[in-house]
Design a protein around this motif. Sequence first.
Motif, short mmCIF file in Angstrom:
data_model
loop_
_atom_site.label_atom_id
_atom_site.label_comp_id
_atom_site.label_asym_id
_atom_site.label_seq_id
_atom_site.Cartn_x
_atom_site.Cartn_y
_atom_site.Cartn_z
N UNK A 26 0.84 -1.18 0.00
CA UNK A 26 0.00 0.00 0.00
C UNK A 26 0.88 1.24 0.00
N UNK A 27 0.31 2.35 -0.42
CA UNK A 27 1.02 3.63 -0.43
C UNK A 27 0.18 4.64 0.34
N UNK A 28 0.78 5.17 1.40
CA UNK A 28 0.11 6.21 2.18
C UNK A 28 0.63 7.56 1.69
N UNK A 29 -0.28 8.43 1.33
CA UNK A 29 0.08 9.76 0.84
C UNK A 29 -0.03 10.77 1.97
N UNK A 30 0.92 11.68 2.04
CA UNK A 30 0.87 12.68 3.09
C UNK A 30 1.75 13.87 2.77
N UNK A 31 1.65 14.87 3.63
CA UNK A 31 2.43 16.08 3.43
C UNK A 31 2.09 16.77 2.13
N UNK A 32 0.83 16.65 1.73
CA UNK A 32 0.40 17.22 0.45
C UNK A 32 0.23 18.72 0.62
N UNK A 33 1.02 19.46 -0.15
CA UNK A 33 1.01 20.91 0.00
C UNK A 33 1.32 21.59 -1.34
N UNK A 34 0.69 22.75 -1.53
CA UNK A 34 0.97 23.61 -2.68
C UNK A 34 1.16 25.02 -2.13
N UNK A 35 2.18 25.70 -2.64
CA UNK A 35 2.44 27.08 -2.22
C UNK A 35 1.16 27.89 -2.37
N UNK A 36 0.76 28.57 -1.31
CA UNK A 36 -0.53 29.27 -1.29
C UNK A 36 -0.70 30.24 -2.47
N UNK A 37 0.33 30.98 -2.79
CA UNK A 37 0.24 31.96 -3.88
C UNK A 37 0.12 31.30 -5.25
N UNK A 38 0.41 30.00 -5.34
CA UNK A 38 0.38 29.29 -6.62
C UNK A 38 -0.80 28.33 -6.75
N UNK A 39 -1.68 28.31 -5.76
CA UNK A 39 -2.84 27.42 -5.83
C UNK A 39 -3.77 27.85 -6.96
N UNK A 40 -4.41 26.86 -7.57
CA UNK A 40 -5.33 27.14 -8.67
C UNK A 40 -4.65 27.18 -10.02
N UNK A 41 -3.34 26.91 -10.07
CA UNK A 41 -2.61 26.95 -11.33
C UNK A 41 -2.38 25.57 -11.93
N UNK A 42 -2.95 24.51 -11.30
CA UNK A 42 -2.86 23.17 -11.84
C UNK A 42 -1.66 22.36 -11.37
N UNK A 43 -0.87 22.90 -10.45
CA UNK A 43 0.33 22.18 -9.99
C UNK A 43 -0.04 20.93 -9.21
N UNK A 44 -1.03 21.04 -8.33
CA UNK A 44 -1.46 19.86 -7.57
C UNK A 44 -1.93 18.76 -8.51
N UNK A 45 -2.76 19.11 -9.46
CA UNK A 45 -3.29 18.12 -10.39
C UNK A 45 -2.16 17.40 -11.14
#
Length: 156
Positions: free
Chosen positions: A74-93
Amino acid sequence: MKITTLKDAPHLYSATISLIERSFEYKKPNKFEIDFAPLVDKSNFANCFIMVDENESVVAHIGVCERNMRGFNMAMLGGIAVEEARRGEGFFQALIQDVLAEKRSEVAFFLLWSDQEKLYKKYGFNLCGTQIEIPENKNAKTFLEGKLHSLSENQK
């Protein structure tokens, strides 16, 4: 933008921890690298995926901690973060799609602990349960403040 790992860019470790702690609003003396040591330990750097911009600034992070549970990887995902000023730009996706694609053939399932059910549903995650944190002490500001005082020394 490029996706890499802390194994390939260990010099970005401090910047990565800083991004995570800002994203999760960590307050001193708490430290992500202590609370989630197996995730960001040097031995797991190959599973700490980061997105880095052209200035080598860490824009996003997803950590993966692989374990075997009763014969299933199994793979546990964590520490998921995107720089606040860059959110909504598709980096997380872009980052989560890359991580899931890379790990999908290695594991039977992914485990993710989050209160962002709607966000992760788009990537095939399903809610497995709920957690409600209600402090017993009405003056407590957090769950831990309300619960920690009632633990015995052996429980702490």
